[in-house]
Design a protein around this motif. Structure first.
Motif: not given
Length: 179
Positions: A48-52, A57-72
């Motif tokens: 409540q203190f922080m909000e006042q 607080p900001a929203s966030y989106i985290t995009l996770i990119l993964v290598g194809r077939d476990g590739a680097n």
């Protein structure tokens, strides 16, 4: 046989009306902090203190990119693709209530006067490659980044050589904060 069925039906209607009248006073709550955190707790008071003082607080989106077939994914080609995805996000726009909003309109900024978003400066490309394509397409430079302090905040499933140096990663984390 029952010779007065209307009494039974009337009782059902009256009972439904009595119970249904409670819906007039019903309130709903969707804020997780109010639903699951005890209101007398330190966490609730701090929130409540922080909000006042600082706003919601900001929203966030985290995009996770993964290598194809476990590739680097820490290769020049994969990082070039990841950079293209990052740039695509920054050009994204949508319509809401007959108004158009671009990512740059809704991204969180450190200061409202800054022309760039928080995610422009707190990402793998900005922090470790200075947002310079010459760096993230250079294998030697990438090898240095893989062994830099803090890279684990953006790269995951890091592979190590026998001597303990990082030689690759299978995942990139790309955070984007929204105001």
């Amino acid at each position: 046989t029952y010779d007065k069925p209307w009494i039974f039906l009337l009782c059902g209607v009256v009972l439904t009306a009595i119970c249904g009248s409670g819906l007039l006073f019903m309130e709903s709550e969707s804020a997780i902090i109010n639903l699951w955190v005890p209101q007398e707790s330190d966490v609730f008071r701090d929130y409540q203190f922080m909000e006042q003082h600082y706003g919601t607080p900001a929203s966030y989106i985290t995009l996770i990119l993964v290598g194809r077939d476990g590739a680097n994914i820490m290769t020049p080609d994969a990082l070039t693709e990841a950079s293209a995805v990052q740039q695509l996000i920054h050009t994204f726009s949508t319509e809401y209530n007959d108004e158009s909003y671009a990512y740059l309109d809704v991204c969180e900024r450190v200061d409202v006067s800054t022309p760039y978003c928080t995610s422009d400066v707190l990402n793998l490309f900005a922090l470790f490659f200075e947002s310079n394509e010459l760096y993230y397409t250079n294998e030697e430079y990438i090898a240095g980044v893989l062994n830099a302090d803090g890279v684990e905040n953006f790269a995951g499933a890091i592979q190590y050589a026998e001597d303990g140096t990082a030689i690759g990663a299978n995942m990139l984390r790309m955070p984007h904060w929204l105001a």
